[in-house]
Each structure stands twice: as C-alpha cells, then as structure tokens.
Design a protein around this motif. Structure first.
Motif, PDB file in Angstrom:
ATOM      1  N   SER A  36      21.317 -33.849  41.193  1.00 48.87           N
ATOM      2  CA  SER A  36      20.201 -34.396  40.424  1.00 48.87           C
ATOM      3  C   SER A  36      19.339 -35.267  41.338  1.00 48.87           C
ATOM      4  N   MET A  37      18.077 -35.425  40.944  1.00 43.73           N
ATOM      5  CA  MET A  37      17.181 -36.270  41.718  1.00 43.73           C
ATOM      6  C   MET A  37      16.194 -36.942  40.791  1.00 43.73           C
ATOM      7  N   PRO A  38      15.670 -38.097  41.174  1.00 43.62           N
ATOM      8  CA  PRO A  38      14.645 -38.751  40.349  1.00 43.62           C
ATOM      9  C   PRO A  38      13.436 -37.839  40.174  1.00 43.62           C
ATOM     10  N   ALA A  39      12.760 -38.008  39.052  1.00 44.89           N
ATOM     11  CA  ALA A  39      11.645 -37.118  38.729  1.00 44.89           C
ATOM     12  C   ALA A  39      10.545 -37.164  39.781  1.00 44.89           C
ATOM     13  N   ASP A  40      10.243 -38.362  40.309  1.00 45.11           N
ATOM     14  CA  ASP A  40       9.182 -38.433  41.315  1.00 45.11           C
ATOM     15  C   ASP A  40       9.585 -37.699  42.598  1.00 45.11           C
ATOM     16  N   LYS A  41      10.859 -37.757  42.944  1.00 45.20           N
ATOM     17  CA  LYS A  41      11.335 -37.016  44.114  1.00 45.20           C
ATOM     18  C   LYS A  41      11.301 -35.516  43.852  1.00 45.20           C
ATOM     19  N   PHE A  42      11.593 -35.135  42.597  1.00 42.13           N
ATOM     20  CA  PHE A  42      11.555 -33.721  42.246  1.00 42.13           C
ATOM     21  C   PHE A  42      10.125 -33.184  42.333  1.00 42.13           C
ATOM     22  N   LEU A  43       9.154 -33.946  41.873  1.00 47.42           N
ATOM     23  CA  LEU A  43       7.759 -33.535  41.979  1.00 47.42           C
ATOM     24  C   LEU A  43       7.374 -33.287  43.438  1.00 47.42           C
ATOM     25  N   SER A  44       7.778 -34.196  44.312  1.00 44.11           N
ATOM     26  CA  SER A  44       7.486 -34.047  45.735  1.00 44.11           C
ATOM     27  C   SER A  44       8.203 -32.828  46.309  1.00 44.11           C
ATOM     28  N   PHE A  45       9.439 -32.636  45.908  1.00 46.84           N
ATOM     29  CA  PHE A  45      10.238 -31.495  46.376  1.00 46.84           C
ATOM     30  C   PHE A  45       9.580 -30.169  45.987  1.00 46.84           C
ATOM     31  N   VAL A  46       9.147 -30.062  44.742  1.00 47.59           N
ATOM     32  CA  VAL A  46       8.496 -28.835  44.274  1.00 47.59           C
ATOM     33  C   VAL A  46       7.180 -28.613  45.016  1.00 47.59           C
ATOM     34  N   ALA A  47       6.378 -29.666  45.141  1.00 52.43           N
ATOM     35  CA  ALA A  47       5.081 -29.541  45.814  1.00 52.43           C
ATOM     36  C   ALA A  47       5.254 -29.061  47.252  1.00 52.43           C
TER      37      ALA A  47
END
Length: 267
Positions: free
Chosen positions: A147-158
């Motif tokens: 799992s990862m924080p949502a802001d980190k997930f946004l960066s990961f996807v981008a």
C-alpha cells in the motif's frame, strides 16, 4: 502473408465477436486476399498515420480506435475522415481496428496491461460479461504489492504511464492498496469499482459533475490517450510472437490529439 492472415491473428487473440453493438472492429478497408508488406500500429487512424504507412511501405494499419462509426453517403475531400478513407483505398492500404474486443480481453487487454505496468497482483475482470470466453469484460482490479499514500500513488501512476496531468476528486486521505482500472471513457463503471472494494479507480474522460460520483475512492482521470496508447505495444508483442520476422512498426504519428497549455505566468 495475406491481409486475412493478420485479421485471423487478431481475431484469435481478441475475438471480434465480443465487440459492442455500436463498435466497428475488424477489417474496415482493404482486400483480405492482398499480400501484406508490413504493419503500422497506431492508436487512432488519422491522415498522418495513413501518410506514414504509405511513406514507410507498410500496407496494413492496425489501430485501436476505428473509423466509420456512422454510415457514409459520400466521399469528399473536405471531410478529414472521408479524405483519409479515399487515400487509403487509392494507396491499397488495408485498415483493421480492434476496439472493444481489445478492451474486454483478460490478461493481455488494455486494462490488464495497465495493471501489469502498475505491478498489480491477483487481477480479475472488473465488469465480466456473459460471453463464451472466461473472465471476458471491461476493466481489471488487483492489489498493489504494498500500500502507499494516495499522493504517492498519484505520482507513481503519472510517472509510470507518462501522464502530463491527472485530474482527480481529491480523496487523498486514505492509503491505496486495491486498484480498479478501465481504460478509455469508463466513468460509468465507477460503482463497479466501488463494489470491488477498490481504493482508487483509474479511467479517463470524467466530466466535472461525475468527479463527485464517489466519496470512498480516489477517482482518477489520466486521459484517454494515456490510458489506451498501450494498445500499440499489445499489438506489437502479439505480432512479434506470431510473425516474428515480419515488418512491424509503431506509428510515430500516433500522438495525443488533446494538447495542454500550462500557465506559467499566473499565480
């Protein structure tokens, strides 16, 4: 190799019979008995893509998005779509589209392919349909390795999907573990994503008021092009496996038709 042989490879992998009633997948232009000299792979069938095929000596175009959704009563040069159809016919360019069948194919279709890039595990089809093929339908849902924080997930996807921008609904309080994906314009499956227990839903073409359709998930619009350009790589890998010594090329002219202006002058 005939054009029909290429159609058969695609049909065996993605099953044209599974396309939606409004879709237009299959051989759209060309003679199935013509000899194929090479394949150009594209997301959209544009005049630039047709010109590229002509210039590169590749007489088959395989694209994700079809043309000719509506009936044609004339072919006139003032209409861009009709102009490229006439040019393809004059130049003996065959055009094949694999649209909703590719979106619905498990394991190698567009949503599953995005999931693999994001390292999702234990993926299942998000919206299975009653089709004669197991697990066929729109979307995919799976688990991140961690799992990862949502802001980190946004960066990961981008970063992973090369997104210039990502629109989202602001639900960034929770951590992200389970992720649902449905490429293209698929906001109508938001409730399916919620029912799956997903913490985030990745799709495209979300309208303003539709962003409020989920209070529990991080709802993400990564862009239509960004979610489906992976189709060209799917086609490439398939043909490399089935016809490894055949001329294949991903189109250089296959680009995002949506352009972004980034305001660097405002506050």
């Amino acid at each position: 190799m005939r054009v029909q042989d290429i159609v058969d490879i695609l049909d065996n992998a993605f099953h044209f019979s599974t396309q939606d009633s409004w879709d237009n997948s299959g051989l759209l232009i060309g003679n199935p008995d013509y000899t194929a000299t090479g394949i150009l792979l594209a997301l959209d069938i544009t005049e630039s893509v047709v010109n590229e095929a002509i210039n590169k000596g590749l007489n088959v175009i395989v694209a994700h998005h079809p043309i000719m959704f509506r009936g044609l009563k004339r072919l006139v040069s003032a209409d861009p779509e009709q102009r490229l159809i006439a040019k393809a016919i004059r130049s003996d360019i065959s055009i094949i589209a694999v649209h909703t069948p590719l979106d619905k194919t498990p394991h190698i279709g567009t949503s599953y392919a995005i999931g693999k890039l994001l390292s999702l595990q234990n993926m299942q089809t998000l919206c299975p349909e009653k089709l004669p093929y197991d697990n066929w339908g729109y979307g995919a849902v799976g688990q991140l390795p961690q799992s990862m924080p949502a802001d980190k997930f946004l960066s990961f996807v981008a970063n992973t999907l090369h997104c210039e921008t990502i629109s989202h609904n602001g639900n960034i309080r929770n951590t992200i573990q389970k992720v649902a994906i449905c490429t293209g314009s698929s906001v109508e499956f938001t409730s399916k994503a919620e029912a799956s227990g997903a913490d985030a839903y990745i799709t495209a073409d979300i309208k303003y008021h539709q962003m409020a359709s989920s209070e529990s998930m991080l709802l993400m619009d990564i862009g239509h092009f960004e979610s489906e350009i992976i189709s060209t790589s799917i086609f490439l890998h398939l043909f490399q496996e089935k016809i490894p010594n055949f001329a294949l090329c991903i189109s250089d002219a296959s680009e995002n038709i949506i352009k972004y202006y980034i305001n660097t002058d405002g506050k």
